[in-house]
Motif scaffolding. Sequence first.
Motif, PDB file in Angstrom:
ATOM      1  N   ALA A 130      -1.417  -1.681 -21.753  1.00 12.96           N
ATOM      2  CA  ALA A 130      -1.855  -0.487 -22.478  1.00 12.96           C
ATOM      3  C   ALA A 130      -3.348  -0.238 -22.241  1.00 12.96           C
ATOM      4  N   GLU A 131      -4.126  -1.315 -22.260  1.00 13.03           N
ATOM      5  CA  GLU A 131      -5.566  -1.212 -22.012  1.00 13.03           C
ATOM      6  C   GLU A 131      -5.839  -0.673 -20.605  1.00 13.03           C
ATOM      7  N   ILE A 132      -5.094  -1.186 -19.624  1.00 14.05           N
ATOM      8  CA  ILE A 132      -5.272  -0.732 -18.236  1.00 14.05           C
ATOM      9  C   ILE A 132      -4.877   0.734 -18.085  1.00 14.05           C
ATOM     10  N   LEU A 133      -3.773   1.125 -18.717  1.00 13.88           N
ATOM     11  CA  LEU A 133      -3.313   2.520 -18.627  1.00 13.88           C
ATOM     12  C   LEU A 133      -4.324   3.484 -19.232  1.00 13.88           C
ATOM     13  N   ILE A 134      -4.851   3.130 -20.393  1.00 12.15           N
ATOM     14  CA  ILE A 134      -5.862   3.994 -21.028  1.00 12.15           C
ATOM     15  C   ILE A 134      -7.101   4.082 -20.145  1.00 12.15           C
ATOM     16  N   SER A 135      -7.475   2.968 -19.508  1.00 11.77           N
ATOM     17  CA  SER A 135      -8.627   2.966 -18.596  1.00 11.77           C
ATOM     18  C   SER A 135      -8.403   3.926 -17.433  1.00 11.77           C
ATOM     19  N   ILE A 136      -7.216   3.861 -16.842  1.00 13.60           N
ATOM     20  CA  ILE A 136      -6.895   4.724 -15.704  1.00 13.60           C
ATOM     21  C   ILE A 136      -6.901   6.191 -16.115  1.00 13.60           C
ATOM     22  N   PHE A 137      -6.255   6.494 -17.231  1.00 10.53           N
ATOM     23  CA  PHE A 137      -6.204   7.880 -17.698  1.00 10.53           C
ATOM     24  C   PHE A 137      -7.597   8.409 -18.038  1.00 10.53           C
ATOM     25  N   SER A 138      -8.429   7.543 -18.619  1.00  7.98           N
ATOM     26  CA  SER A 138      -9.802   7.947 -18.953  1.00  7.98           C
ATOM     27  C   SER A 138     -10.595   8.270 -17.694  1.00  7.98           C
ATOM     28  N   PHE A 139     -10.423   7.429 -16.676  1.00 11.07           N
ATOM     29  CA  PHE A 139     -11.129   7.636 -15.400  1.00 11.07           C
ATOM     30  C   PHE A 139     -10.677   8.936 -14.742  1.00 11.07           C
ATOM     31  N   PHE A 155      -7.891   2.004 -29.973  1.00 10.25           N
ATOM     32  CA  PHE A 155      -7.092   0.871 -29.482  1.00 10.25           C
ATOM     33  C   PHE A 155      -7.806  -0.449 -29.757  1.00 10.25           C
ATOM     34  N   TYR A 156      -9.081  -0.524 -29.425  1.00 10.08           N
ATOM     35  CA  TYR A 156      -9.842  -1.753 -29.680  1.00 10.08           C
ATOM     36  C   TYR A 156      -9.968  -2.018 -31.179  1.00 10.08           C
ATOM     37  N   LEU A 157     -10.156  -0.958 -31.942  1.00 15.76           N
ATOM     38  CA  LEU A 157     -10.343  -1.113 -33.384  1.00 15.76           C
ATOM     39  C   LEU A 157      -9.081  -1.646 -34.062  1.00 15.76           C
ATOM     40  N   VAL A 158      -7.935  -1.081 -33.687  1.00 15.84           N
ATOM     41  CA  VAL A 158      -6.671  -1.430 -34.353  1.00 15.84           C
ATOM     42  C   VAL A 158      -5.984  -2.627 -33.710  1.00 15.84           C
ATOM     43  N   CYS A 159      -6.015  -2.682 -32.384  1.00 14.47           N
ATOM     44  CA  CYS A 159      -5.234  -3.699 -31.655  1.00 14.47           C
ATOM     45  C   CYS A 159      -6.093  -4.803 -31.047  1.00 14.47           C
ATOM     46  N   GLY A 160      -7.393  -4.794 -31.334  1.00 17.84           N
ATOM     47  CA  GLY A 160      -8.290  -5.770 -30.731  1.00 17.84           C
ATOM     48  C   GLY A 160      -7.862  -7.204 -30.983  1.00 17.84           C
ATOM     49  N   ILE A 213      -1.224 -11.529 -28.478  1.00 14.90           N
ATOM     50  CA  ILE A 213      -0.095 -11.208 -29.358  1.00 14.90           C
ATOM     51  C   ILE A 213       0.537  -9.896 -28.899  1.00 14.90           C
ATOM     52  N   GLN A 214       1.855  -9.871 -28.798  1.00 17.46           N
ATOM     53  CA  GLN A 214       2.554  -8.658 -28.392  1.00 17.46           C
ATOM     54  C   GLN A 214       2.465  -7.608 -29.482  1.00 17.46           C
ATOM     55  N   ILE A 215       2.451  -6.342 -29.049  1.00 20.17           N
ATOM     56  CA  ILE A 215       2.271  -5.240 -30.002  1.00 20.17           C
ATOM     57  C   ILE A 215       3.415  -5.195 -31.020  1.00 20.17           C
ATOM     58  N   SER A 216       4.612  -5.636 -30.623  1.00 23.69           N
ATOM     59  CA  SER A 216       5.759  -5.622 -31.541  1.00 23.69           C
ATOM     60  C   SER A 216       5.622  -6.659 -32.657  1.00 23.69           C
ATOM     61  N   ASN A 217       4.723  -7.629 -32.431  1.00 23.47           N
ATOM     62  CA  ASN A 217       4.550  -8.697 -33.426  1.00 23.47           C
ATOM     63  C   ASN A 217       3.235  -8.589 -34.198  1.00 23.47           C
ATOM     64  N   ILE A 218       2.497  -7.501 -33.965  1.00 18.63           N
ATOM     65  CA  ILE A 218       1.141  -7.421 -34.500  1.00 18.63           C
ATOM     66  C   ILE A 218       1.103  -7.423 -36.025  1.00 18.63           C
ATOM     67  N   LEU A 256     -14.066  -8.286 -35.661  1.00 24.23           N
ATOM     68  CA  LEU A 256     -15.434  -7.781 -35.471  1.00 24.23           C
ATOM     69  C   LEU A 256     -15.693  -7.390 -34.011  1.00 24.23           C
ATOM     70  N   ILE A 257     -15.154  -8.171 -33.080  1.00 22.44           N
ATOM     71  CA  ILE A 257     -15.326  -7.852 -31.660  1.00 22.44           C
ATOM     72  C   ILE A 257     -14.613  -6.546 -31.323  1.00 22.44           C
ATOM     73  N   GLY A 258     -13.415  -6.358 -31.879  1.00 23.05           N
ATOM     74  CA  GLY A 258     -12.699  -5.094 -31.674  1.00 23.05           C
ATOM     75  C   GLY A 258     -13.489  -3.917 -32.205  1.00 23.05           C
TER      76      GLY A 258
END
Length: 201
Positions: free
Chosen positions: A4-13, A40-45, A52-57, A76-78
């Motif tokens: 998901a992180e990679i996809l958002i990066s590609i779409f942003s670029f 994404f970083y704020l919620v899923c960081g 951890i898989q998103i289905s288990n978050i 905090l890092i997120g």
Amino acid sequence: MKKAEILISIFSFIAFMCYILLIDGGEIFTTLFLLCFSLFYLVCGFALFNGIQISNIFKKQSFDGFNSLRIICSILIGFALSIAVLGVMYGLLTFAGVKVMLWKGLSALAIALLFISIEFIINKSDLYKSVLPRIFIWSVLCLLLFEMPQAKILEFKYRKFPNYVQAIKNSLSDPTNKQLREKMEEERIKIFTKIDQEGDH
């Protein structure tokens, strides 16, 4: 999560390239995808940094094996990366208050780095392996945009329209001057009117 992180990066670029090339919707989609990146970083960081898989978050057992310090540091890092992404968005799109946002992003990342160091000293965990590359990348982007003259990206984007570039510089030098803002808007309308006319032929 990494996919998901990679996809958002590609779409942003891709969206930013559309923005630079004056393709319709470029600015809107760049804003949208970078806002998604920040959220994404704020919620899923926490899940991203700890594998951890998103289905288990939202499952309680996903937090088993992590002490409170690691959980707090991950959150905090997120949050810090989220602010950094917003700073980069302001820098790329030359929004008002860009320097303030970039400084907030750099400050947040510096604080995140401090917490990672504390967490490693106390827990000797491998959290730093997943977060340091991300902190490095976003720190470099924030720093480059912070040091770059505010109109540099716009100069490149509108390199074929020197009158508009000059109007932008004049407006940035005196943001409270209404006449300069009106002149900048007048030149902007001329550009997109010309682009529309060329597109009709």
